[in-house]
Design a protein around this motif. Structure first.
Motif, PDB file in Angstrom:
ATOM      1  N   LEU A 127       0.787  -1.228   0.000  1.00 28.46           N
ATOM      2  CA  LEU A 127       0.000   0.000   0.000  1.00 28.46           C
ATOM      3  C   LEU A 127       0.822   1.284   0.000  1.00 28.46           C
ATOM      4  N   GLN A 128       2.050   1.270   0.523  1.00 31.83           N
ATOM      5  CA  GLN A 128       2.817   2.513   0.558  1.00 31.83           C
ATOM      6  C   GLN A 128       3.037   3.118  -0.829  1.00 31.83           C
ATOM      7  N   PRO A 129       3.494   2.342  -1.822  1.00 35.70           N
ATOM      8  CA  PRO A 129       3.646   2.957  -3.148  1.00 35.70           C
ATOM      9  C   PRO A 129       2.315   3.380  -3.758  1.00 35.70           C
ATOM     10  N   LEU A 130       1.240   2.619  -3.510  1.00 36.22           N
ATOM     11  CA  LEU A 130      -0.066   2.993  -4.054  1.00 36.22           C
ATOM     12  C   LEU A 130      -0.575   4.285  -3.427  1.00 36.22           C
ATOM     13  N   ILE A 131      -0.409   4.410  -2.108  1.00 38.34           N
ATOM     14  CA  ILE A 131      -0.836   5.640  -1.425  1.00 38.34           C
ATOM     15  C   ILE A 131      -0.014   6.823  -1.920  1.00 38.34           C
ATOM     16  N   VAL A 167      -4.896   4.078   9.997  1.00 37.42           N
ATOM     17  CA  VAL A 167      -6.135   4.484   9.326  1.00 37.42           C
ATOM     18  C   VAL A 167      -6.032   5.936   8.857  1.00 37.42           C
ATOM     19  N   ILE A 168      -5.557   6.828   9.740  1.00 37.64           N
ATOM     20  CA  ILE A 168      -5.452   8.244   9.379  1.00 37.64           C
ATOM     21  C   ILE A 168      -4.387   8.440   8.305  1.00 37.64           C
ATOM     22  N   TYR A 169      -3.271   7.716   8.435  1.00 35.54           N
ATOM     23  CA  TYR A 169      -2.242   7.789   7.396  1.00 35.54           C
ATOM     24  C   TYR A 169      -2.792   7.317   6.053  1.00 35.54           C
ATOM     25  N   GLY A 170      -3.546   6.208   6.067  1.00 40.04           N
ATOM     26  CA  GLY A 170      -4.080   5.665   4.824  1.00 40.04           C
ATOM     27  C   GLY A 170      -5.181   6.499   4.215  1.00 40.04           C
ATOM     28  N   ALA A 171      -5.851   7.311   5.042  1.00 37.59           N
ATOM     29  CA  ALA A 171      -6.884   8.185   4.498  1.00 37.59           C
ATOM     30  C   ALA A 171      -6.284   9.240   3.578  1.00 37.59           C
ATOM     31  N   VAL A 184      -7.660   1.799  -3.896  1.00 38.78           N
ATOM     32  CA  VAL A 184      -6.576   1.995  -2.942  1.00 38.78           C
ATOM     33  C   VAL A 184      -7.093   2.544  -1.621  1.00 38.78           C
ATOM     34  N   ARG A 185      -7.997   3.520  -1.673  1.00 39.23           N
ATOM     35  CA  ARG A 185      -8.472   4.113  -0.429  1.00 39.23           C
ATOM     36  C   ARG A 185      -9.253   3.108   0.408  1.00 39.23           C
TER      37      ARG A 185
END
Length: 253
Positions: free
Chosen positions: A77-81, A148-152, A226-227
């Motif tokens: 997920l890091q590169p996608l985010i 969760v907040i980072y991924g938002a 992604v989200r």
């Protein structure tokens, strides 16, 4: 350096970064000054029996696996985010930097605390097993909320800030799980022969849970976006840790 035009330089820099480690290994002394006495081998059956007799240790191992399964899917997920939600290569580089800096700060803090800790302080601190497991579950929930907040991905600064914050809680979960696996009640340790076996069980749990968590992230990101993956998976993990925490406290009472 993650820009496509600079990718060759990125790989070259990565290759050169291994040279200091190679020099150190070549200069390191080989062998022991005196032979090490052979120890008695401990079968895995004894390690499983040790876990079976210690419910707190079993639960710590389960919580450790839950945290890794839901909250350590950054390889996917890091590169996608970074690329899809925060604007591109520069955002991804900042996320990776925040992750690395967070772990570096924790390592330095642990080293300084270890050097200044008084003798026996660790044994006294971890003697209350329930308190330690409560803390592990609480930090597990904090890690999940930060992720969760980072991924938002509301913005780059909030994302990297909460990425940094999550590193501390994740480290606390890992360290506490390791302590509870090798420590008996009243500050006593399990048979030292079992430490390697118990650590191997913990590492196996880590590898399997991270692998399955990455697979889940791929499936959700591909099917729901992604989200949905970066927020939904972690939100479910927070709920799971909360339920386990509620049952644990209910069992204690």
């Amino acid at each position: 350096m993650s820009e496509p035009s600079l990718r060759g330089w990125l790989f070259a820099f990565n290759a050169v970064s291994y040279l200091p480690a190679l020099v150190f290994l070549l200069r390191a002394p080989v062998g022991r000054k005196s032979p090490q006495a052979p120890g008695m081998p401990a079968p895995y059956r004894e390690a499983w029996q040790s876990l079976a007799s210690r419910p707190d240790a079993r639960l710590a191992l389960v919580v450790f696996g839950i945290v890794l399964f839901f909250f350590t899917n950054g390889a996917v997920l890091q590169p996608l985010i970074g690329y899809r939600l925060l604007g591109g290569a520069r955002a991804y580089a900042w996320i990776m930097t925040a992750n690395g800096v967070g772990n570096l700060i924790i390592t330095i803090a642990q080293a300084m605390r270890e050097s200044s800790r008084r003798a026996g302080a660790m044994s006294r601190r971890i003697g209350a097993k329930g308190t330690q497991l409560d803390g592990m579950l609480g930090w597990g929930m904090c890690v999940g909320l930060c992720i969760v907040i980072y991924g938002a991905a509301f913005g780059l600064l909030p994302s990297i800030s909460f990425m940094l914050a999550s590193c501390w809680g994740a480290n606390f979960v890992r360290v506490t799980a390791n302590i509870l696996l090798v420590q008996e009640r009243d500050g006593q340790y399990v048979d030292i022969r079992l430490h390697g076996r118990l650590n191997a069980l913990m590492q196996t749990m880590a590898i399997v849970c991270i692998m399955l968590g990455d697979l889940l992230a791929v499936i959700v990101a591909d099917s729901r976006g992604v989200r949905a993956a970066s927020v939904g998976i972690e939100a479910v993990g927070v709920c799971v840790v909360g339920v386990v925490w509620w049952f644990y406290r209910h069992r204690k009472s």
